[in-house]
Write a protein that holds these residues in place. Sequence first.
Motif, PDB file in Angstrom:
ATOM      1  N   ALA A  35       0.817  -1.215   0.000  1.00 58.59           N
ATOM      2  CA  ALA A  35       0.000   0.000   0.000  1.00 58.59           C
ATOM      3  C   ALA A  35       0.849   1.263   0.000  1.00 58.59           C
ATOM      4  N   THR A  36       1.973   1.234   0.729  1.00 58.54           N
ATOM      5  CA  THR A  36       2.792   2.432   0.857  1.00 58.54           C
ATOM      6  C   THR A  36       4.268   2.090   0.683  1.00 58.54           C
ATOM      7  N   LEU A  37       5.071   3.136   0.556  1.00 59.05           N
ATOM      8  CA  LEU A  37       6.515   2.931   0.470  1.00 59.05           C
ATOM      9  C   LEU A  37       7.064   2.297   1.740  1.00 59.05           C
ATOM     10  N   LEU A  38       6.509   2.646   2.884  1.00 60.08           N
ATOM     11  CA  LEU A  38       7.001   2.059   4.133  1.00 60.08           C
ATOM     12  C   LEU A  38       6.659   0.577   4.222  1.00 60.08           C
ATOM     13  N   ASP A  39       5.508   0.187   3.704  1.00 61.89           N
ATOM     14  CA  ASP A  39       5.183  -1.240   3.635  1.00 61.89           C
ATOM     15  C   ASP A  39       6.175  -1.967   2.735  1.00 61.89           C
ATOM     16  N   LEU A  40       6.504  -1.339   1.626  1.00 64.65           N
ATOM     17  CA  LEU A  40       7.463  -1.909   0.673  1.00 64.65           C
ATOM     18  C   LEU A  40       8.818  -2.125   1.343  1.00 64.65           C
ATOM     19  N   LEU A  41       9.312  -1.094   2.016  1.00 69.60           N
ATOM     20  CA  LEU A  41      10.632  -1.184   2.629  1.00 69.60           C
ATOM     21  C   LEU A  41      10.636  -2.133   3.824  1.00 69.60           C
ATOM     22  N   ARG A  42       9.600  -2.081   4.644  1.00 75.75           N
ATOM     23  CA  ARG A  42       9.567  -2.922   5.839  1.00 75.75           C
ATOM     24  C   ARG A  42       9.584  -4.397   5.473  1.00 75.75           C
ATOM     25  N   ALA A  43       8.942  -4.759   4.362  1.00 77.89           N
ATOM     26  CA  ALA A  43       8.927  -6.160   3.936  1.00 77.89           C
ATOM     27  C   ALA A  43      10.343  -6.660   3.683  1.00 77.89           C
ATOM     28  N   GLN A  44      11.198  -5.821   3.115  1.00 75.51           N
ATOM     29  CA  GLN A  44      12.575  -6.228   2.836  1.00 75.51           C
ATOM     30  C   GLN A  44      13.427  -6.201   4.100  1.00 75.51           C
ATOM     31  N   VAL A  45      13.161  -5.268   4.991  1.00 75.01           N
ATOM     32  CA  VAL A  45      13.879  -5.234   6.272  1.00 75.01           C
ATOM     33  C   VAL A  45      13.622  -6.523   7.043  1.00 75.01           C
ATOM     34  N   ASP A  46      12.383  -6.989   7.029  1.00 74.64           N
ATOM     35  CA  ASP A  46      12.041  -8.225   7.736  1.00 74.64           C
ATOM     36  C   ASP A  46      12.607  -9.454   7.034  1.00 74.64           C
ATOM     37  N   ALA A  47      12.621  -9.428   5.707  1.00 78.38           N
ATOM     38  CA  ALA A  47      13.037 -10.614   4.946  1.00 78.38           C
ATOM     39  C   ALA A  47      14.547 -10.767   4.872  1.00 78.38           C
ATOM     40  N   ARG A  48      15.277  -9.662   4.773  1.00 80.86           N
ATOM     41  CA  ARG A  48      16.733  -9.722   4.579  1.00 80.86           C
ATOM     42  C   ARG A  48      17.418  -8.543   5.262  1.00 80.86           C
ATOM     43  N   PRO A  49      17.369  -8.482   6.579  1.00 84.72           N
ATOM     44  CA  PRO A  49      17.911  -7.320   7.299  1.00 84.72           C
ATOM     45  C   PRO A  49      19.387  -7.068   7.063  1.00 84.72           C
ATOM     46  N   ASP A 199      11.981 -12.145  -7.410  1.00 84.82           N
ATOM     47  CA  ASP A 199      12.623 -12.697  -6.223  1.00 84.82           C
ATOM     48  C   ASP A 199      14.139 -12.517  -6.288  1.00 84.82           C
ATOM     49  N   ALA A 200      14.594 -11.478  -6.976  1.00 84.91           N
ATOM     50  CA  ALA A 200      16.032 -11.293  -7.203  1.00 84.91           C
ATOM     51  C   ALA A 200      16.799 -11.124  -5.904  1.00 84.91           C
ATOM     52  N   GLY A 201      16.242 -10.357  -4.963  1.00 88.41           N
ATOM     53  CA  GLY A 201      16.950 -10.110  -3.716  1.00 88.41           C
ATOM     54  C   GLY A 201      18.305  -9.472  -3.985  1.00 88.41           C
ATOM     55  N   PRO A 202      19.321  -9.888  -3.221  1.00 88.58           N
ATOM     56  CA  PRO A 202      20.656  -9.273  -3.356  1.00 88.58           C
ATOM     57  C   PRO A 202      21.280  -9.424  -4.736  1.00 88.58           C
ATOM     58  N   ALA A 203      20.746 -10.329  -5.570  1.00 83.63           N
ATOM     59  CA  ALA A 203      21.313 -10.509  -6.907  1.00 83.63           C
ATOM     60  C   ALA A 203      21.061  -9.296  -7.794  1.00 83.63           C
ATOM     61  N   ALA A 225      14.975  -1.230  -6.616  1.00 84.43           N
ATOM     62  CA  ALA A 225      15.889  -2.097  -5.872  1.00 84.43           C
ATOM     63  C   ALA A 225      15.277  -2.476  -4.527  1.00 84.43           C
ATOM     64  N   ALA A 226      14.695  -1.491  -3.831  1.00 83.34           N
ATOM     65  CA  ALA A 226      14.062  -1.774  -2.550  1.00 83.34           C
ATOM     66  C   ALA A 226      12.857  -2.701  -2.703  1.00 83.34           C
ATOM     67  N   TYR A 227      12.169  -2.593  -3.809  1.00 81.83           N
ATOM     68  CA  TYR A 227      10.956  -3.403  -4.057  1.00 81.83           C
ATOM     69  C   TYR A 227      11.270  -4.894  -4.098  1.00 81.83           C
ATOM     70  N   VAL A 228      12.465  -5.241  -4.614  1.00 72.25           N
ATOM     71  CA  VAL A 228      12.819  -6.661  -4.747  1.00 72.25           C
ATOM     72  C   VAL A 228      13.911  -7.074  -3.768  1.00 72.25           C
ATOM     73  N   GLY A 229      14.327  -6.168  -2.894  1.00 71.00           N
ATOM     74  CA  GLY A 229      15.364  -6.505  -1.923  1.00 71.00           C
ATOM     75  C   GLY A 229      16.764  -6.480  -2.473  1.00 71.00           C
TER      76      GLY A 229
END
Length: 511
Positions: A35-49, A199-203, A225-229
């Motif tokens: 829904a928001t940019l913060l939701d986008l970023l928080r998902a990656q913080v939780d998945a790959r801190p 699902d690219a993540g760090p790649a 970049a933030a959207y896919v981690g």
Amino acid sequence: MHRPVIEVTRVRNPFQQEAVTRDGDGVPRYADVPATLLDLLRAQVDARPDAEAVVELGGDRLTYAQLWERAARVAGGLRAGGVRRGDRVAVRYPAGTSWVLAFWGTVMAGGVAVAVNTRSAPPEVEFVLGDAGVTVDLSAGTPLPDGDPYVTRDLVATDVAAFFYTSGTTGRPKGVPTTHEAFVTNAENMIRCFGLPRDAGPALRTLISVPLFHVTGCNSQLLVAAYVGGAAVIMPTLGLPELARALATERISFMVTVPAVYSLLLRHPAFADADVSGVRTVAYGGAPIAPSLVRSLRKAFPGASLVNGYGMTETAALITALPDQDTEEHADSVGYAAPSVDLGVVPIGADPNVGELVVRGANVTTGYWDRPEATAETVVDGWLHTGDIVRVDDAGRVHIIDRSKDIIIRGGENVSSVEVEAALLSAPGVADAAVLAVPDDVMGEKVGAVLVADGEPIDVDAVIAHCRDLLADFKVPQYATVVTEALPRNAGGKLLKNQLRRQVRWGAPLR
């Protein structure tokens, strides 16, 4: 009475439209994105801190956890300084981690980040700061705010997250309010149109060599970049040897820049030995590209797909994209509509496929900041009028054939001819002036000035020096010619630029 819009077909559009829905007004929107940019970023913080999120070449490196924590402290500092929901905060740091932290910190504080062109002359900056009603100015030499961590919890998709400024036909910059939904929609469109792994993540590591105050650098690279981690690798200043070296040292997989930079890069000695084996996507846009350069890019990056993208500040970046399989045969096209973008043509003659391009979608602004007249002219019946005259072929590919707004695109930088003309007319000895695009093999276009003397000979060097005091360097004319006859105008006083283009013969560029 407005002319009818003829919608562009999607029959042969190659981009996936899964999960694109329509609201009550028929506007396409994604149903399954954050829904928001913060939701986008928080998902990656939780998945790959611990994964790298932001890298400044020669500077700091931030993991996702560090990015969140430091941005939250910036937000806390802004809140302690009085910033409240919807307050505008100017972001004027050079490209790098400070810019990124200021942007995310402003969003976390509930404020609106105002991206200011760091190449602007002081009068231009002052106009933007005043027009936006900026309450805090974060600029070079000013430390980042710092305070107890703070993150706004009640943001929604329709909240405005940032202003980007664009020049139009009046020559005065216009603020474009960009919502959280617009940012996220653009990121999803980029994934689908550019073939980036979800699902690219760090790649996924993108090299940002264009300014972050542009929607390309911020919206289509940093936020993607933030959207896919993945990681956003930022060049504080563009240097071709550094760019060539970073491709290997930073394991770059995704490149985006203007044709002029690619043209210069491929001819630079440092590129001859560059390791490009990790590059998977080479994207370009912002200016016309020569078919020969497309072929050179394919040869120089044999493991990469090529993609041409076209967009505007008003659309949070991407409108259309030309996929890899079309880039050589249709090099003059900017491609097909992005999945959640509707395209239409307002015909200018009998051919329904030739006319002004109009667009609508969740990424498209509903209007300019505090400019009701400009909004009424540009957004009509839900369609944003781009000002670009296009031809749409039978496959639905868009070909730009003219620019009704007289914007000169110099190496990806938009230059308002009206703004430059105003600067020229304020110079001593200039009775009249016109600004035209001068074709250039490297930059796409350069700025040319046609000057009429007020009776005494014009000191061209003095006129150009005068312009340097008023305009950003990329707007200052690089060609100039002095004429003795009056410039061609219609009965209403409007310059007849097509006629003038046929008359003018440019000499050597100015030193």
